[in-house]
Design an enzyme around this catalytic site. Structure first.
Site, PDB file in Angstrom:
ATOM      1  N   ARG A   1      50.523  15.045 -84.301  1.00 18.54           N
ATOM      2  CA  ARG A   1      49.088  14.842 -84.090  1.00 18.54           C
ATOM      3  C   ARG A   1      48.670  13.378 -84.049  1.00 18.54           C
ATOM      4  NH1 ARG A   1      47.172  18.672 -88.861  1.00 18.54           N
ATOM      5  NH2 ARG A   1      49.067  17.715 -89.673  1.00 18.54           N
TER       6      ARG A   1
ATOM      7  N   CYS B   1      48.251  11.688 -90.038  1.00 18.23           N
ATOM      8  CA  CYS B   1      48.608  13.096 -90.193  1.00 18.23           C
ATOM      9  C   CYS B   1      49.711  13.178 -91.247  1.00 18.23           C
ATOM     10  CB  CYS B   1      49.006  13.730 -88.860  1.00 18.23           C
ATOM     11  SG  CYS B   1      50.559  13.155 -88.151  1.00 18.23           S
TER      12      CYS B   1
ATOM     13  N   ASP C   1      48.115  21.775 -86.891  1.00 16.58           N
ATOM     14  CA  ASP C   1      49.404  21.104 -86.733  1.00 16.58           C
ATOM     15  C   ASP C   1      50.301  21.926 -85.809  1.00 16.58           C
ATOM     16  OD1 ASP C   1      51.711  19.627 -86.983  1.00 16.58           O
ATOM     17  OD2 ASP C   1      51.801  19.753 -89.170  1.00 16.58           O
TER      18      ASP C   1
END
Length: 155
Positions: free
Chosen positions: A13, A7, A115
């Site tokens: 994440r 990420c 996100d």
């Protein structure tokens, strides 16, 4: 087998994906995570820790790792959270393009993983639930691919 989740900052994440994947993949599968713009040593988000704790997973000891070529080179699969991250990696490291894909894209779903950074605990819960569903499918898909190829995968 080595799986790498990527990420942006490696504090939300991808560490959540890493924690969840360790629940679904057989022992002996190495699960890693890194961030394109991670600040090495940054702590994982408190909300990410809380969201995964609700799934019985403790990622409180995770610290951010910045993505580097050796991680890409050693991974069998590289899963990004967004199409933009995949495009960045494949243009920066074209020699690894065949193993870099979005998590959703690998499963035939075109949707990026949103996100939750800076969001509420509920935002992190939604992200964790989405990741859990995708990773459960991912584990099954990779196991089926290995079975089809005649490879042995431990249960």
């Amino acid at each position: 087998m080595r799986i790498l989740f990527v990420c942006t900052g490696n504090t939300c994440r991808s560490p959540m994906a890493q924690g969840l994947a360790q629940k679904y993949f057989p022992e002996g599968t190495e699960i890693l995570s890194a961030g394109l713009h991670a600040l090495p040593g940054d702590k994982v988000s408190d909300n990410a820790v809380s969201a995964l704790k609700e799934h019985g997973i403790d990622i409180s000891g995770h610290t951010a790792t910045r993505l580097h070529k050796e991680l890409l080179e050693s991974a069998d699969y590289v899963f990004t959270m967004t199409k933009a991250q995949q495009q960045y990696l494949t243009s920066s490291y074209p020699e690894y393009a065949d193993k870099i894909m979005t998590l959703g894209g690998f499963l035939g779903i075109g949707k990026d993983i949103s996100d939750p950074w800076g969001g509420s605990l509920e935002d992190y819960r939604v992200c964790a639930q989405e990741l859990q569903e995708l990773i459960a499918r991912l584990a099954e898909s990779i196991k089926n691919d290995a079975d089809t190829a005649g490879m042995e995968v431990e249960e």
